[in-house]
Enzyme design. Sequence first.
Site, mmCIF file in Angstrom:
data_model
loop_
_atom_site.group_PDB
_atom_site.id
_atom_site.type_symbol
_atom_site.label_atom_id
_atom_site.label_comp_id
_atom_site.label_asym_id
_atom_site.label_seq_id
_atom_site.Cartn_x
_atom_site.Cartn_y
_atom_site.Cartn_z
ATOM 1 N N SER A 108 0.860 -1.200 0.000
ATOM 2 C CA SER A 108 0.000 0.000 0.000
ATOM 3 C C SER A 108 0.884 1.233 0.000
ATOM 4 C CB SER A 108 -0.869 0.009 1.256
ATOM 5 O OG SER A 108 -1.545 1.237 1.399
ATOM 6 N N TYR A 125 -1.485 0.101 10.777
ATOM 7 C CA TYR A 125 -1.662 -0.325 9.375
ATOM 8 C C TYR A 125 -0.428 0.055 8.551
ATOM 9 C CZ TYR A 125 -3.664 -0.946 4.705
ATOM 10 O OH TYR A 125 -3.882 -1.342 3.408
HETATM 11 P P1 NDP Z 1 -11.575 -5.765 0.697
HETATM 12 O O1 NDP Z 1 -11.987 -5.560 2.112
HETATM 13 O O2 NDP Z 1 -12.554 -5.452 -0.377
HETATM 14 O O3 NDP Z 1 -11.053 -7.266 0.496
HETATM 15 C C1 NDP Z 1 -10.235 -7.871 1.459
HETATM 16 C C2 NDP Z 1 -10.124 -9.358 1.157
HETATM 17 O O4 NDP Z 1 -9.256 -9.957 2.127
HETATM 18 C C3 NDP Z 1 -11.473 -10.062 1.252
HETATM 19 O O5 NDP Z 1 -11.580 -10.993 0.198
HETATM 20 C C4 NDP Z 1 -11.388 -10.802 2.577
HETATM 21 O O6 NDP Z 1 -12.126 -12.020 2.495
HETATM 22 C C5 NDP Z 1 -9.898 -11.108 2.650
HETATM 23 N N1 NDP Z 1 -9.440 -11.387 3.997
HETATM 24 C C6 NDP Z 1 -9.477 -10.563 5.064
HETATM 25 N N2 NDP Z 1 -9.018 -11.204 6.153
HETATM 26 C C7 NDP Z 1 -8.700 -12.454 5.745
HETATM 27 C C8 NDP Z 1 -8.198 -13.599 6.404
HETATM 28 N N3 NDP Z 1 -7.934 -13.590 7.720
HETATM 29 N N4 NDP Z 1 -7.946 -14.720 5.695
HETATM 30 C C9 NDP Z 1 -8.226 -14.759 4.359
HETATM 31 N N5 NDP Z 1 -8.720 -13.704 3.681
HETATM 32 C C10 NDP Z 1 -8.952 -12.573 4.387
HETATM 33 O O7 NDP Z 1 -10.262 -4.874 0.523
HETATM 34 P P2 NDP Z 1 -9.299 -4.597 -0.727
HETATM 35 O O8 NDP Z 1 -9.624 -5.452 -1.865
HETATM 36 O O9 NDP Z 1 -9.265 -3.145 -0.902
HETATM 37 O O10 NDP Z 1 -7.920 -5.025 -0.065
HETATM 38 C C11 NDP Z 1 -7.080 -6.043 -0.578
HETATM 39 C C12 NDP Z 1 -5.664 -5.748 -0.140
HETATM 40 O O11 NDP Z 1 -5.261 -4.491 -0.679
HETATM 41 C C13 NDP Z 1 -5.468 -5.631 1.363
HETATM 42 O O12 NDP Z 1 -4.233 -6.224 1.703
HETATM 43 C C14 NDP Z 1 -5.438 -4.120 1.601
HETATM 44 O O13 NDP Z 1 -4.710 -3.793 2.752
HETATM 45 C C15 NDP Z 1 -4.736 -3.669 0.353
HETATM 46 N N6 NDP Z 1 -4.913 -2.281 -0.055
HETATM 47 C C16 NDP Z 1 -6.162 -1.718 -0.182
HETATM 48 C C17 NDP Z 1 -6.281 -0.409 -0.631
HETATM 49 C C18 NDP Z 1 -7.591 0.280 -0.756
HETATM 50 O O14 NDP Z 1 -7.640 1.533 -0.703
HETATM 51 N N7 NDP Z 1 -8.693 -0.420 -0.952
HETATM 52 C C19 NDP Z 1 -5.103 0.374 -0.995
HETATM 53 C C20 NDP Z 1 -3.855 -0.301 -0.797
HETATM 54 C C21 NDP Z 1 -3.789 -1.587 -0.366
HETATM 55 P P3 NDP Z 1 -12.977 -12.699 3.665
HETATM 56 O O15 NDP Z 1 -13.513 -11.611 4.529
HETATM 57 O O16 NDP Z 1 -14.023 -13.463 2.915
HETATM 58 O O17 NDP Z 1 -12.005 -13.610 4.365
HETATM 59 C C1 8X3 Z 2 -5.141 1.601 1.734
HETATM 60 C C2 8X3 Z 2 -4.814 2.998 1.360
HETATM 61 O O1 8X3 Z 2 -4.546 5.353 2.259
HETATM 62 O O2 8X3 Z 2 -6.426 4.075 3.069
HETATM 63 O O3 8X3 Z 2 -3.990 0.847 1.911
HETATM 64 O O4 8X3 Z 2 -4.210 3.561 3.819
HETATM 65 S S1 8X3 Z 2 -4.999 4.030 2.707
#
Ligand code: NDP
Ligand code: 8X3
Length: 260
Positions: A145, A158
Amino acid sequence: MSSSLAQKWVLITGASAGFGAAAARAFGAAGARLLLGARRLEKLAAVAAQARDAGAPQALYHALDVTQTASVTAFADWVRALAGRVDVLVNNAGGAHGLDPVEQGRDSDWETMFQTNVLGTLRMTRAILPLMKPHPGGIIINIGSIAGREAYEGGAAYCAAKAGVLQITRALRLELLGTGLRVATVDPGLAETEFSLVRFKGDRARAAKVYQGMTPLTAEDVAEAIVWVAARPPHVCVDELLIKPTDQAAMHKIHRRPPA
Ligand code: NDP
Ligand code: 8X3
Protein backbone atom coordinates in the site's frame (compact mmCIF):
# COMPACT_ATOMS: atom_id res chain seq x y z
CA MET A 1 -6.06 -12.87 -24.07
CA SER A 2 -2.59 -12.53 -22.52
CA SER A 3 -1.15 -15.82 -23.80
CA SER A 4 1.71 -15.89 -21.28
CA LEU A 5 -0.85 -16.54 -18.50
CA ALA A 6 -2.95 -19.11 -20.34
CA GLN A 7 -3.23 -22.38 -18.33
CA LYS A 8 -0.95 -20.98 -15.57
CA TRP A 9 -2.01 -21.76 -11.99
CA VAL A 10 -2.75 -18.49 -10.17
CA LEU A 11 -3.41 -18.53 -6.42
CA ILE A 12 -5.14 -15.45 -4.96
CA THR A 13 -5.74 -14.91 -1.24
CA GLY A 14 -8.60 -12.64 -0.20
CA ALA A 15 -10.40 -13.45 -3.46
CA SER A 16 -13.94 -12.99 -2.11
CA ALA A 17 -14.03 -9.19 -2.57
CA GLY A 18 -12.22 -6.09 -3.80
CA PHE A 19 -8.85 -6.46 -5.55
CA GLY A 20 -8.74 -10.24 -5.09
CA ALA A 21 -12.14 -10.80 -6.74
CA ALA A 22 -11.31 -8.39 -9.58
CA ALA A 23 -7.93 -10.08 -10.05
CA ALA A 24 -9.66 -13.49 -10.27
CA ARG A 25 -11.86 -12.18 -13.09
CA ALA A 26 -8.90 -10.50 -14.85
CA PHE A 27 -6.61 -13.56 -14.62
CA GLY A 28 -9.58 -15.65 -15.77
CA ALA A 29 -9.97 -13.43 -18.83
CA ALA A 30 -6.26 -14.07 -19.53
CA GLY A 31 -6.93 -17.82 -19.58
CA ALA A 32 -5.33 -18.66 -16.23
CA ARG A 33 -6.45 -21.48 -13.90
CA LEU A 34 -7.45 -20.18 -10.50
CA LEU A 35 -7.03 -21.27 -6.89
CA LEU A 36 -9.02 -18.86 -4.73
CA GLY A 37 -9.02 -18.50 -0.94
CA ALA A 38 -10.85 -16.41 1.67
CA ARG A 39 -13.13 -16.95 4.67
CA ARG A 40 -16.55 -16.21 3.03
CA LEU A 41 -17.24 -19.28 0.90
CA GLU A 42 -20.49 -18.12 -0.71
CA LYS A 43 -18.73 -15.02 -2.03
CA LEU A 44 -15.79 -17.12 -3.26
CA ALA A 45 -18.23 -19.39 -5.14
CA ALA A 46 -19.73 -16.36 -6.91
CA VAL A 47 -16.28 -14.98 -7.82
CA ALA A 48 -15.19 -18.38 -9.15
CA ALA A 49 -18.29 -18.47 -11.39
CA GLN A 50 -17.53 -14.95 -12.67
CA ALA A 51 -13.92 -15.93 -13.39
CA ARG A 52 -15.10 -18.97 -15.38
CA ASP A 53 -17.51 -16.75 -17.32
CA ALA A 54 -14.56 -14.44 -18.06
CA GLY A 55 -12.59 -17.33 -19.57
CA ALA A 56 -10.82 -19.22 -16.79
CA PRO A 57 -10.51 -22.89 -17.78
CA GLN A 58 -10.69 -23.76 -14.07
CA ALA A 59 -11.63 -21.65 -11.03
CA LEU A 60 -11.41 -23.62 -7.78
CA TYR A 61 -11.89 -22.28 -4.27
CA HIS A 62 -11.30 -23.38 -0.69
CA ALA A 63 -11.75 -21.81 2.74
CA LEU A 64 -8.69 -19.90 3.92
CA ASP A 65 -7.96 -17.87 7.03
CA VAL A 66 -4.43 -16.51 6.70
CA THR A 67 -4.30 -15.72 10.43
CA GLN A 68 -4.32 -19.47 11.23
CA THR A 69 -1.33 -21.65 10.35
CA ALA A 70 -3.55 -24.77 10.34
CA SER A 71 -5.86 -23.17 7.76
CA VAL A 72 -2.92 -22.14 5.57
CA THR A 73 -1.50 -25.67 5.78
CA ALA A 74 -4.87 -27.22 4.86
CA PHE A 75 -5.17 -24.80 1.94
CA ALA A 76 -1.66 -25.64 0.69
CA ASP A 77 -2.45 -29.38 0.94
CA TRP A 78 -5.59 -28.78 -1.16
CA VAL A 79 -3.53 -26.86 -3.76
CA ARG A 80 -0.89 -29.60 -3.87
CA ALA A 81 -3.53 -32.32 -4.39
CA LEU A 82 -5.48 -30.45 -7.10
CA ALA A 83 -2.86 -28.49 -9.03
CA GLY A 84 0.51 -29.76 -7.84
CA ARG A 85 2.12 -26.41 -8.66
CA VAL A 86 1.63 -22.65 -8.42
CA ASP A 87 2.90 -20.18 -11.05
CA VAL A 88 1.55 -16.94 -9.58
CA LEU A 89 0.93 -16.33 -5.87
CA VAL A 90 -0.98 -13.13 -5.09
CA ASN A 91 -0.75 -12.38 -1.36
CA ASN A 92 -3.69 -9.99 -1.21
CA ALA A 93 -5.64 -10.91 1.96
CA GLY A 94 -5.44 -8.09 4.46
CA GLY A 95 -6.78 -4.70 5.30
CA ALA A 96 -7.07 -2.04 8.00
CA HIS A 97 -9.01 -2.10 11.25
CA GLY A 98 -9.73 1.22 12.97
CA LEU A 99 -8.25 4.68 12.48
CA ASP A 100 -7.45 5.49 16.09
CA PRO A 101 -4.37 7.36 17.22
CA VAL A 102 -1.91 5.13 19.07
CA GLU A 103 -3.09 6.57 22.43
CA GLN A 104 -6.58 5.12 21.84
CA GLY A 105 -5.52 2.06 19.82
CA ARG A 106 -7.08 -1.36 20.48
CA ASP A 107 -5.06 -4.56 20.81
CA SER A 108 -7.63 -6.49 18.77
CA ASP A 109 -7.30 -4.10 15.78
CA TRP A 110 -3.50 -4.09 15.93
CA GLU A 111 -3.31 -7.85 16.24
CA THR A 112 -5.68 -8.45 13.31
CA MET A 113 -3.71 -6.08 11.06
CA PHE A 114 -0.41 -7.81 11.81
CA GLN A 115 -1.93 -11.31 11.66
CA THR A 116 -3.46 -10.74 8.22
CA ASN A 117 -1.13 -8.38 6.34
CA VAL A 118 2.25 -9.43 7.78
CA LEU A 119 2.02 -12.94 9.23
CA GLY A 120 -0.54 -14.03 6.62
CA THR A 121 1.86 -13.08 3.83
CA LEU A 122 4.71 -14.92 5.53
CA ARG A 123 2.64 -18.05 6.25
CA MET A 124 1.22 -18.29 2.72
CA THR A 125 4.61 -17.75 1.10
CA ARG A 126 6.26 -20.40 3.30
CA ALA A 127 3.49 -22.90 2.51
CA ILE A 128 3.37 -22.30 -1.25
CA LEU A 129 7.06 -21.78 -2.13
CA PRO A 130 7.74 -25.55 -2.40
CA LEU A 131 5.07 -25.67 -5.14
CA MET A 132 6.73 -22.78 -7.01
CA LYS A 133 10.46 -23.52 -6.76
CA PRO A 134 10.48 -26.37 -9.32
CA HIS A 135 9.01 -23.94 -11.89
CA PRO A 136 11.30 -20.97 -12.67
CA GLY A 137 9.47 -18.00 -14.18
CA GLY A 138 6.81 -17.94 -11.46
CA ILE A 139 6.06 -14.83 -9.45
CA ILE A 140 4.95 -13.85 -5.96
CA ILE A 141 2.98 -10.60 -5.96
CA ASN A 142 2.39 -9.04 -2.55
CA ILE A 143 -0.26 -6.36 -2.20
CA GLY A 144 1.29 -3.56 -0.16
CA SER A 145 0.00 0.00 0.00
CA ILE A 146 0.96 3.63 -0.24
CA ALA A 147 0.54 3.29 3.55
CA GLY A 148 3.72 1.21 3.66
CA ARG A 149 5.61 4.16 2.21
CA GLU A 150 3.94 7.18 3.89
CA ALA A 151 2.55 7.45 7.42
CA TYR A 152 -0.70 9.13 8.41
CA GLU A 153 -2.46 9.97 11.65
CA GLY A 154 -4.46 7.00 12.95
CA GLY A 155 -2.60 4.69 10.59
CA ALA A 156 0.35 3.72 12.82
CA ALA A 157 -0.38 -0.01 12.96
CA TYR A 158 -1.66 -0.32 9.38
CA CYS A 159 1.27 1.71 7.99
CA ALA A 160 3.69 -0.40 10.07
CA ALA A 161 2.06 -3.61 8.79
CA LYS A 162 2.27 -2.52 5.15
CA ALA A 163 5.86 -1.30 5.63
CA GLY A 164 6.46 -4.81 6.97
CA VAL A 165 4.95 -6.31 3.81
CA LEU A 166 7.29 -4.13 1.69
CA GLN A 167 10.33 -5.40 3.59
CA ILE A 168 9.11 -9.01 3.28
CA THR A 169 8.93 -8.46 -0.50
CA ARG A 170 12.45 -7.06 -0.57
CA ALA A 171 13.88 -9.84 1.61
CA LEU A 172 12.23 -12.54 -0.53
CA ARG A 173 13.58 -10.93 -3.70
CA LEU A 174 17.08 -11.35 -2.24
CA GLU A 175 16.47 -14.86 -0.88
CA LEU A 176 15.07 -16.15 -4.20
CA LEU A 177 17.73 -14.65 -6.46
CA GLY A 178 19.00 -17.43 -8.73
CA THR A 179 15.84 -19.55 -8.49
CA GLY A 180 14.19 -17.89 -11.49
CA LEU A 181 11.28 -16.89 -9.26
CA ARG A 182 10.26 -13.24 -9.23
CA VAL A 183 8.94 -11.22 -6.29
CA ALA A 184 6.97 -8.00 -6.68
CA THR A 185 4.89 -5.58 -4.68
CA VAL A 186 1.87 -3.72 -6.03
CA ASP A 187 1.17 -0.75 -3.76
CA PRO A 188 -2.14 1.05 -4.39
CA GLY A 189 -3.34 4.40 -3.05
CA LEU A 190 -7.02 5.10 -2.34
CA ALA A 191 -9.26 2.49 -3.96
CA GLU A 192 -12.97 2.04 -3.29
CA THR A 193 -13.64 -1.56 -2.25
CA GLU A 194 -14.90 -3.04 1.06
CA PHE A 195 -11.63 -1.74 2.58
CA SER A 196 -13.05 1.34 4.37
CA LEU A 197 -16.26 -0.47 5.34
CA VAL A 198 -14.09 -3.07 7.11
CA ARG A 199 -11.83 -0.39 8.62
CA PHE A 200 -14.85 1.48 10.05
CA LYS A 201 -16.60 -1.71 11.19
CA GLY A 202 -19.58 -1.44 8.85
CA ASP A 203 -20.14 2.35 9.11
CA ARG A 204 -21.13 3.03 5.47
CA ALA A 205 -21.41 6.82 5.81
CA ARG A 206 -17.91 7.10 7.29
CA ALA A 207 -16.52 4.77 4.63
CA ALA A 208 -18.10 6.77 1.79
CA LYS A 209 -16.54 10.00 3.14
CA VAL A 210 -13.04 8.67 2.45
CA TYR A 211 -13.69 8.97 -1.31
CA GLN A 212 -15.94 12.06 -1.24
CA GLY A 213 -15.29 14.58 -4.02
CA MET A 214 -12.42 12.61 -5.58
CA THR A 215 -12.16 9.74 -8.05
CA PRO A 216 -10.53 6.74 -6.34
CA LEU A 217 -8.99 3.73 -8.06
CA THR A 218 -11.36 0.84 -8.73
CA ALA A 219 -10.65 -2.79 -7.91
CA GLU A 220 -10.42 -3.39 -11.66
CA ASP A 221 -7.68 -0.72 -12.03
CA VAL A 222 -5.56 -2.53 -9.46
CA ALA A 223 -6.36 -5.99 -10.88
CA GLU A 224 -5.18 -4.84 -14.29
CA ALA A 225 -1.85 -3.75 -12.76
CA ILE A 226 -1.46 -7.10 -10.95
CA VAL A 227 -2.10 -9.05 -14.15
CA TRP A 228 0.32 -6.83 -16.09
CA VAL A 229 3.08 -7.47 -13.52
CA ALA A 230 2.44 -11.24 -13.67
CA ALA A 231 2.40 -11.28 -17.49
CA ARG A 232 5.89 -9.80 -17.97
CA PRO A 233 8.36 -12.26 -19.52
CA PRO A 234 10.32 -14.44 -17.06
CA HIS A 235 13.47 -12.29 -17.32
CA VAL A 236 11.55 -9.13 -16.26
CA CYS A 237 10.68 -8.44 -12.61
CA VAL A 238 8.67 -5.31 -11.83
CA ASP A 239 10.00 -5.12 -8.28
CA GLU A 240 7.79 -2.32 -6.93
CA LEU A 241 4.74 -0.70 -8.48
CA LEU A 242 3.05 2.29 -6.81
CA ILE A 243 -0.36 3.07 -8.33
CA LYS A 244 -2.46 6.03 -7.18
CA PRO A 245 -5.59 7.88 -8.28
CA THR A 246 -4.78 10.97 -10.35
CA ASP A 247 -6.56 12.95 -7.59
CA GLN A 248 -4.04 11.67 -4.98
CA ALA A 249 -0.56 13.17 -5.37
CA ALA A 250 0.54 12.05 -1.88
CA MET A 251 -1.09 10.44 1.16
CA HIS A 252 -2.46 13.77 2.44
CA LYS A 253 -2.46 15.65 -0.86
CA ILE A 254 -5.86 14.81 -2.36
CA HIS A 255 -7.80 16.93 -4.81
CA ARG A 256 -11.46 16.98 -3.76
CA ARG A 257 -14.18 18.78 -5.72
CA PRO A 258 -16.86 20.66 -3.77
CA PRO A 259 -20.30 18.95 -3.70
CA ALA A 260 -22.41 19.87 -6.76
P1 NDP B 1 -11.58 -5.76 0.70
O1 NDP B 1 -11.99 -5.56 2.11
O2 NDP B 1 -12.55 -5.45 -0.38
O3 NDP B 1 -11.05 -7.27 0.50
C1 NDP B 1 -10.24 -7.87 1.46
C2 NDP B 1 -10.12 -9.36 1.16
O4 NDP B 1 -9.26 -9.96 2.13
C3 NDP B 1 -11.47 -10.06 1.25
O5 NDP B 1 -11.58 -10.99 0.20
C4 NDP B 1 -11.39 -10.80 2.58
O6 NDP B 1 -12.13 -12.02 2.50
C5 NDP B 1 -9.90 -11.11 2.65
N1 NDP B 1 -9.44 -11.39 4.00
C6 NDP B 1 -9.48 -10.56 5.06
N2 NDP B 1 -9.02 -11.20 6.15
C7 NDP B 1 -8.70 -12.45 5.75
C8 NDP B 1 -8.20 -13.60 6.40
N3 NDP B 1 -7.93 -13.59 7.72
N4 NDP B 1 -7.95 -14.72 5.70
C9 NDP B 1 -8.23 -14.76 4.36
N5 NDP B 1 -8.72 -13.70 3.68
C10 NDP B 1 -8.95 -12.57 4.39
O7 NDP B 1 -10.26 -4.87 0.52
P2 NDP B 1 -9.30 -4.60 -0.73
O8 NDP B 1 -9.62 -5.45 -1.87
O9 NDP B 1 -9.27 -3.15 -0.90
O10 NDP B 1 -7.92 -5.03 -0.06
C11 NDP B 1 -7.08 -6.04 -0.58
C12 NDP B 1 -5.66 -5.75 -0.14
O11 NDP B 1 -5.26 -4.49 -0.68
C13 NDP B 1 -5.47 -5.63 1.36
O12 NDP B 1 -4.23 -6.22 1.70
C14 NDP B 1 -5.44 -4.12 1.60
O13 NDP B 1 -4.71 -3.79 2.75
C15 NDP B 1 -4.74 -3.67 0.35
N6 NDP B 1 -4.91 -2.28 -0.06
C16 NDP B 1 -6.16 -1.72 -0.18
C17 NDP B 1 -6.28 -0.41 -0.63
C18 NDP B 1 -7.59 0.28 -0.76
O14 NDP B 1 -7.64 1.53 -0.70
N7 NDP B 1 -8.69 -0.42 -0.95
C19 NDP B 1 -5.10 0.37 -1.00
C20 NDP B 1 -3.85 -0.30 -0.80
C21 NDP B 1 -3.79 -1.59 -0.37
P3 NDP B 1 -12.98 -12.70 3.66
O15 NDP B 1 -13.51 -11.61 4.53
O16 NDP B 1 -14.02 -13.46 2.91
O17 NDP B 1 -12.00 -13.61 4.37
C1 8X3 C 1 -5.14 1.60 1.73
C2 8X3 C 1 -4.81 3.00 1.36
O1 8X3 C 1 -4.55 5.35 2.26
O2 8X3 C 1 -6.43 4.07 3.07
O3 8X3 C 1 -3.99 0.85 1.91
O4 8X3 C 1 -4.21 3.56 3.82
S1 8X3 C 1 -5.00 4.03 2.71
